[in-house]
Design a protein around this motif. Structure first.
Motif, PDB file in Angstrom:
ATOM      1  N   VAL A  52       0.843  -1.204   0.000  1.00 36.07           N
ATOM      2  CA  VAL A  52       0.000   0.000   0.000  1.00 36.07           C
ATOM      3  C   VAL A  52       0.874   1.248   0.000  1.00 36.07           C
ATOM      4  O   VAL A  52       0.647   2.189  -0.769  1.00 36.07           O
ATOM      5  N   ALA A  53       1.884   1.264   0.872  1.00 36.19           N
ATOM      6  CA  ALA A  53       2.779   2.420   0.929  1.00 36.19           C
ATOM      7  C   ALA A  53       3.502   2.621  -0.393  1.00 36.19           C
ATOM      8  O   ALA A  53       3.657   3.760  -0.857  1.00 36.19           O
ATOM      9  N   ALA A  54       3.934   1.528  -1.013  1.00 33.18           N
ATOM     10  CA  ALA A  54       4.621   1.638  -2.297  1.00 33.18           C
ATOM     11  C   ALA A  54       3.685   2.201  -3.365  1.00 33.18           C
ATOM     12  O   ALA A  54       4.086   3.038  -4.189  1.00 33.18           O
TER      13      ALA A  54
ATOM     14  N   ARG B  55      -5.369  -3.890  -6.069  1.00 31.87           N
ATOM     15  CA  ARG B  55      -4.141  -4.674  -6.160  1.00 31.87           C
ATOM     16  C   ARG B  55      -3.818  -5.390  -4.857  1.00 31.87           C
ATOM     17  O   ARG B  55      -3.161  -6.431  -4.857  1.00 31.87           O
ATOM     18  N   CYS B  56      -4.282  -4.824  -3.749  1.00 32.92           N
ATOM     19  CA  CYS B  56      -3.999  -5.434  -2.447  1.00 32.92           C
ATOM     20  C   CYS B  56      -5.140  -6.331  -1.969  1.00 32.92           C
ATOM     21  O   CYS B  56      -5.072  -6.894  -0.862  1.00 32.92           O
ATOM     22  N   GLY B  57      -6.170  -6.465  -2.778  1.00 34.97           N
ATOM     23  CA  GLY B  57      -7.282  -7.335  -2.416  1.00 34.97           C
ATOM     24  C   GLY B  57      -8.119  -6.807  -1.272  1.00 34.97           C
ATOM     25  O   GLY B  57      -8.674  -7.584  -0.490  1.00 34.97           O
ATOM     26  N   LEU B  58      -8.252  -5.485  -1.180  1.00 40.34           N
ATOM     27  CA  LEU B  58      -9.005  -4.868  -0.098  1.00 40.34           C
ATOM     28  C   LEU B  58     -10.126  -4.006  -0.664  1.00 40.34           C
ATOM     29  O   LEU B  58      -9.999  -3.444  -1.748  1.00 40.34           O
ATOM     30  N   SER B  59     -11.212  -3.897   0.096  1.00 36.26           N
ATOM     31  CA  SER B  59     -12.241  -2.922  -0.263  1.00 36.26           C
ATOM     32  C   SER B  59     -11.746  -1.545   0.160  1.00 36.26           C
ATOM     33  O   SER B  59     -10.850  -1.425   1.003  1.00 36.26           O
TER      34      SER B  59
ATOM     35  N   PRO C 229      -3.888   5.715  -7.848  1.00 38.28           N
ATOM     36  CA  PRO C 229      -5.177   6.053  -7.242  1.00 38.28           C
ATOM     37  C   PRO C 229      -5.532   5.077  -6.121  1.00 38.28           C
ATOM     38  O   PRO C 229      -5.145   3.892  -6.157  1.00 38.28           O
ATOM     39  N   VAL C 230      -6.302   5.555  -5.147  1.00 40.14           N
ATOM     40  CA  VAL C 230      -6.659   4.726  -3.993  1.00 40.14           C
ATOM     41  C   VAL C 230      -7.401   3.467  -4.436  1.00 40.14           C
ATOM     42  O   VAL C 230      -7.149   2.370  -3.921  1.00 40.14           O
ATOM     43  N   GLY C 231      -8.306   3.605  -5.401  1.00 39.94           N
ATOM     44  CA  GLY C 231      -9.046   2.433  -5.867  1.00 39.94           C
ATOM     45  C   GLY C 231      -8.143   1.376  -6.465  1.00 39.94           C
ATOM     46  O   GLY C 231      -8.356   0.171  -6.260  1.00 39.94           O
ATOM     47  N   VAL C 232      -7.132   1.809  -7.200  1.00 40.21           N
ATOM     48  CA  VAL C 232      -6.180   0.858  -7.800  1.00 40.21           C
ATOM     49  C   VAL C 232      -5.371   0.162  -6.707  1.00 40.21           C
ATOM     50  O   VAL C 232      -5.152  -1.062  -6.756  1.00 40.21           O
TER      51      VAL C 232
END
Length: 222
Positions: A132-134, A148-152, A141-144
Motif C-alpha cells: 500500500v505504501a509503495a 491490487r492489495c485485495g481490499l475494499s 489512485p486509492v481504488g487501484v
C-alpha cells in the motif's frame, strides 16, 4: 549538529542531535514515520504528523531517536498508529514504567538502549501494507491500490489508519510532499519538481506544500 545512520533493524534510522546556542526554531515536515525519542532523560513517542511541527528546545538539549519507516513503528509498540497521530506521547503510557525508567537512565548511550528495546519487540511489517505504501508513493489512485492489495476501500482506509496513522489519500499527499522537497533540495527547477512528484501543475504544488509544510517550497530549500 544532526547526524543519522542505518539502525541495526531494517526500515529504521537512528539519529541524534544537540541543540546549539542560538538555534532557530526547526520545522519538522510530515513524513509518515513514527519516532521513538530520548530527550535528556525522558522518552516519548512522536507519532505520524499530518502537518509540519515546530521544534523548540533549550540550547544544549540532547536528542537521540529511532525513526521507523512508514508503517513499521506500530508493530514494535503494539499500538495502532492512529493513537499517536499529531501527538507526542510519553513511552510509559504504552510500556511498563520500570522498563521506561531503565531506558531513560541510559545516559551514556541512549541509541543503543533504544535499539535494544526495538530489537526485543520487533515485528516484521505487514507485506500488504508495505505494498500500500509503495502504491501511494508511486501516486497510484486509492481504488487501484485497494484492488491490487485485495481490499475494499473501507478495509484499506481502516488498515491505513492503524498502520500509518491516517488514510491512504493523506498518506499519498505526505509521501508526495517528501518527494517534492527532496527533488527541490537537489536543485531541480520547481516546474520539474511538480511534474516529477505528481502534482497537476505549479499551483497544485504550491497549495499542497503550503498546506502540509506551512511555508512555501522555496523556504524549505535554503
Amino acid at each position: 549538529m544532526y547526524a543519522e545512520r542505518a539502525a541495526q533493524l531494517p526500515h529504521v534510522v537512528a539519529w541524534r542531535t544537540r541543540v546549539p546556542p542560538g538555534a532557530e526554531v526547526s520545522r519538522i515536515l510530515p513524513d509518515g514515520c513514527l519516532d521513538l525519542i530520548w530527550h535528556d532523560g525522558t522518552v516519548f513517542i512522536a507519532g505520524p504528523d499530518t502537518t509540519a511541527q515546530l521544534g523548540t528546545a533549550p540550547p544544549g538539549s540532547r536528542f537521540f531517536g529511532l525513526r521507523f519507516a512508514v508503517g513499521t513503528g506500530p508493530g514494535v509498540l503494539g499500538v495502532p498508529a492512529d493513537e499517536f497521530t499529531d501527538r507526542q506521547v510519553p513511552l510509559d503510557a504504552v510500556l511498563p514504567a520500570a522498563e521506561v525508567r531503565r531506558l531513560a537512565g541510559a545516559t551514556d548511550d541512549p541509541t543503543a538502549a533504544l535499539e535494544e528495546l526495538a530489537r526485543r519487540r520487533w515485528r516484521e511489517p505487514d507485506r500488504v501494507m508495505v505494498a500500500v505504501a509503495a502504491g501511494a508513493r508511486a501516486g497510484r489512485p486509492v481504488g487501484v491500490i485497494a484492488d491490487r492489495c485485495g481490499l475494499s476501500p473501507r478495509q484499506l482506509h481502516r488498515r491505513c489508519l492503524s498502520t500509518f496513522g491516517y488514510g491512504p489519500k493523506t498518506l499519498a499527499r505526505i509521501l508526495r510532499l517528501q518527494t517534492a522537497v527532496a527533488l527541490a533540495r537537489r536543485g531541480r527547477p520547481f516546474a520539474e519538481v511538480g511534474s516529477t512528484a505528481g502534482y497537476a501543475d505549479q499551483a497544485h504544488l504550491s497549495r499542497e506544500v503550503k498546506a502540509l509544510a506551512g511555508v512555501p517550497l522555496r523556504a524549505l530549500v535554503g
